[in-house]
Enzyme design. Structure first.
Site, PDB file in Angstrom:
ATOM      1  N   TYR A   1      -0.825   8.362  -4.911  1.00  0.00           N
ATOM      2  CA  TYR A   1      -1.612   7.272  -4.329  1.00  0.00           C
ATOM      3  C   TYR A   1      -0.688   6.194  -3.759  1.00  0.00           C
ATOM      4  O   TYR A   1      -0.861   5.751  -2.610  1.00  0.00           O
ATOM      5  CB  TYR A   1      -2.535   6.687  -5.388  1.00  0.00           C
ATOM      6  CG  TYR A   1      -3.408   5.556  -4.881  1.00  0.00           C
ATOM      7  CD1 TYR A   1      -4.557   5.828  -4.150  1.00  0.00           C
ATOM      8  CD2 TYR A   1      -3.081   4.225  -5.127  1.00  0.00           C
ATOM      9  CE1 TYR A   1      -5.369   4.801  -3.682  1.00  0.00           C
ATOM     10  CE2 TYR A   1      -3.880   3.191  -4.662  1.00  0.00           C
ATOM     11  CZ  TYR A   1      -5.021   3.488  -3.945  1.00  0.00           C
ATOM     12  OH  TYR A   1      -5.817   2.460  -3.475  1.00  0.00           O
TER      13      TYR A   1
ATOM     14  N   SER B   1      -2.780  -0.929   0.033  1.00  0.00           N
ATOM     15  CA  SER B   1      -3.032  -1.303  -1.352  1.00  0.00           C
ATOM     16  C   SER B   1      -1.830  -2.065  -1.869  1.00  0.00           C
ATOM     17  O   SER B   1      -0.716  -1.947  -1.330  1.00  0.00           O
ATOM     18  CB  SER B   1      -3.256  -0.049  -2.211  1.00  0.00           C
ATOM     19  OG  SER B   1      -3.227  -0.362  -3.590  1.00  0.00           O
TER      20      SER B   1
END
Length: 587
Positions: A471, A458
């Site tokens: 995350y 990401s």
């Protein structure tokens, strides 16, 4: 290294006695293995032993090498004499029937001449690290008459690889060096540069004499063909094995070959020039698969897929015959990626925790390409992933591409994250990638034919944020894992790519957990995130295209979306500015 039933005899060639070696049942299809320079038939020992289990295998020392006699004079090494020798061997070992021809190095160069001038003698042809000299000449002319930077680079690259050809045109010096003991440093270079240690038979005890005599092959044929190339074509079903780390033959030489060889297959292997010694199992397997396909006999599922993948045709799709595994394939980027590969001809394995969603992806993939398969799997469960990897191997074979895409989202302050929150995010986002990479990379390595692993990270991997501690940490770990894997697996011909999307409109915004908030507050946060991502208007299909391109071009790190690319750049040139941005509360 040779099997116990090896039989030796002499066949009279054109003015020379040729030492011929046979293995296997003569009633079975005949495979003729042609060795290169400065080798003898013994370079094929390992491959021949494997093939002899199902074929009649014939090898011989070419004129001037090993136990065959040495003619006098350069003229007696021309293709005319070499072809006469080959015909004599064929007449003696496989009269009145076609054989399957395999050549390496100069053996392949000779085999190209044979396949183009007497195709009626051959049922199939496999070429390894030895192009047709006429094809090379035409290729070089195309490159130099269209002097684009890419063409000039390719032509110069092959010219540098061919340094020894120019040296062999020097009178007397090459012969003197071989007879003075060049064989010992040659054997050492073979071990250090190719990972091929010396063993009984290779390099041969006659290496000094063989090397000196074999120079005649280059002097009698090389410059003449390169100056005045002929229009060589063949209808023989031809397989070209391309070692990508070959120091002498550029992989670029296969460009345009399909125009002269209409029935052509190409296979690449991460190996050096002496691939029959370094990867005998792979070479024997590919020869067998090629012969089996030419004979119209049934192949195992994985082998049939590999043959289709290797075939060169104008209507062939980029991933025709490839097996692609995608985790988290039930929706979003995973589903879009599965469909993108399916559209390009791949057979899809769609894995997801939600089996009906995975089944729907497999169904859609089957409408675009081969029938897909669906599996239910929890990527965070090591035992489940072990079973999944074994099932894929048993049912379909080793994947060519694996996309470790499954992931979950979690947001909120660090101090609000519980130990269970951290464990859940890391188990799925990081351990899921570790499990998939470890299990399928092991299969790819054991197969020895390369592959590609894609890990979905990401933009959060290089964009610190007070709102995404767990995350972002999991995705940063995925990015670093991918870089480490890429370094380790490169030598096995396995590429590794980390895909780093930014704001993409997927279902993760509707399933992410916002820690430290009530269920009602979490639902409101999810709705706001989903609206924002929808307004951004960047769909998962665009990420899927980037994933496909990363595999095709073997890209290491791929920031997707403009904001991801900007963040990636700033993380490198101005990390301090990124730390300032990290203080902003995104909610």
């Amino acid at each position: 290294m040779s099997t116990g039933d090896e039989r030796r005899r002499h066949v009279r060639g054109d003015g020379v006695d040729l030492a011929v070696y046979e293995q296997g049942d003569p009633a079975r299809p005949t495979v003729v293995l042609m060795h290169g320079y400065p080798d003898t038939h013994a370079v094929w020992d390992e491959v021949a032993g494997l093939l002899a289990e199902r074929y009649h295998v014939v090898r011989y020392d070419v004129r001037g090498a090993g136990a065959s006699s040495r003619p006098f004079g350069r003229r007696r090494y021309t293709f005319e004499y070499l072809m006469s020798d080959l015909r004599a061997v064929l007449d003696a070992t496989a009269p009145d029937r076609k054989v399957h021809l395999v050549g390496h190095d100069w053996g392949s160069i000779q085999s190209w001449e044979a396949a183009c001038t007497m195709p009626e003698r051959f049922a199939s042809f496999t070429s390894i690290s030895g192009p047709c000299l006429d094809h090379v000449a035409h290729w070089t002319r195309r490159k130099t008459t269209r002097p684009t930077p890419r063409n000039i680079k390719a032509a110069l690259g092959q010219a540098v690889r061919s340094w020894y050809i120019y040296f062999f045109q020097t009178p007397l010096l090459p012969e003197l060096l071989w007879r003075a003991g060049l064989g010992r440093p040659f054997a050492r270079a073979l071990e250090l540069g190719e990972g091929v240690p010396a063993r009984e038979g290779h390099p041969a005890r006659t290496l000094g004499r063989d090397g000196a005599a074999g120079v005649g092959l280059y002097r009698a044929n090389m410059l003449q063909r390169l100056r005045r190339p002929r229009d060589r074509r063949t209808t023989v079903p031809t397989q070209v094995i391309v070692p990508t780390r070959d120091l002498f033959v550029s992989p670029h030489l296969v460009e345009g070959l399909g125009a002269r060889v209409p029935n052509l297959s190409l296979r690449t292997v991460a190996a050096g020039h002496w691939v029959p010694r370094s990867h005998p199992g792979v070479v024997a397997q590919w020869i067998t698969e090629h012969i089996t396909a030419v004979r119209g006999e049934p192949l195992a599922i994985a082998a049939e897929r590999a043959v289709r993948r290797a075939r060169v045709a104008a209507d062939r799709r980029p991933f025709e015959g490839s097996l692609v595994v995608v985790t988290g394939a039930g929706s979003g980027i995973g589903r879009a990626t599965a469909l993108a590969f399916a559209e390009r001809g791949a057979e899809i394995v769609a894995a997801d925790l939600d089996l009906p969603a995975a089944q729907r992806t497999a169904e859609l993939a089957g409408l675009l390409g081969p029938a897909g398969r669906a599996y239910r799997v929890d990527v965070s469960d090591s035992a489940a992933m072990e079973d999944f990897a074994k099932a894929v191997l048993h049912d379909l074979g080793v994947p060519d591409v694996v996309v470790n895409n499954a992931g979950i989202g979690m947001a909120g302050p660090f101090l609000e994250h519980s130990e269970d929150d951290w464990r859940k995010v890391l188990d799925v986002n990081l351990w899921g990638v570790i499990h998939g990479s470890r299990l399928f990379a092991a299969q790819m390595t054991a197969r020895g034919q390369g592959g590609h692993i894609v890990n979905t990270a990401s933009a959060a991997a290089f964009t610190p944020s007070r709102s995404l501690p767990a995350y972002a940490t999991s995705k940063a770990a995925v990015l670093m894992l991918s870089e480490c894997l890429r370094a380790e697996l490169k030598g096995q011909g396995i590429g590794v790519s980390a895909i780093c999307p930014g704001i993409v409109n997927t279902a993760i915004t509707r399933t992410s957990r916002f820690v430290g908030r009530s269920e009602e507050q979490q639902a409101a946060s999810r709705r706001r995130a989903a609206r924002a991502y929808a307004l951004r208007g960047y769909g998962p299909d665009r990420v899927a295209e980037q994933i496909v391109a990363a595999v095709q071009r073997d890209k290491a790190v791929v920031p997707v979306t403009p904001e991801a690319r900007i963040s990636h750049l700033l993380s490198r040139v101005s990390p301090g500015l990124m730390r300032l941005f990290a203080r902003i509360d995104a909610d």
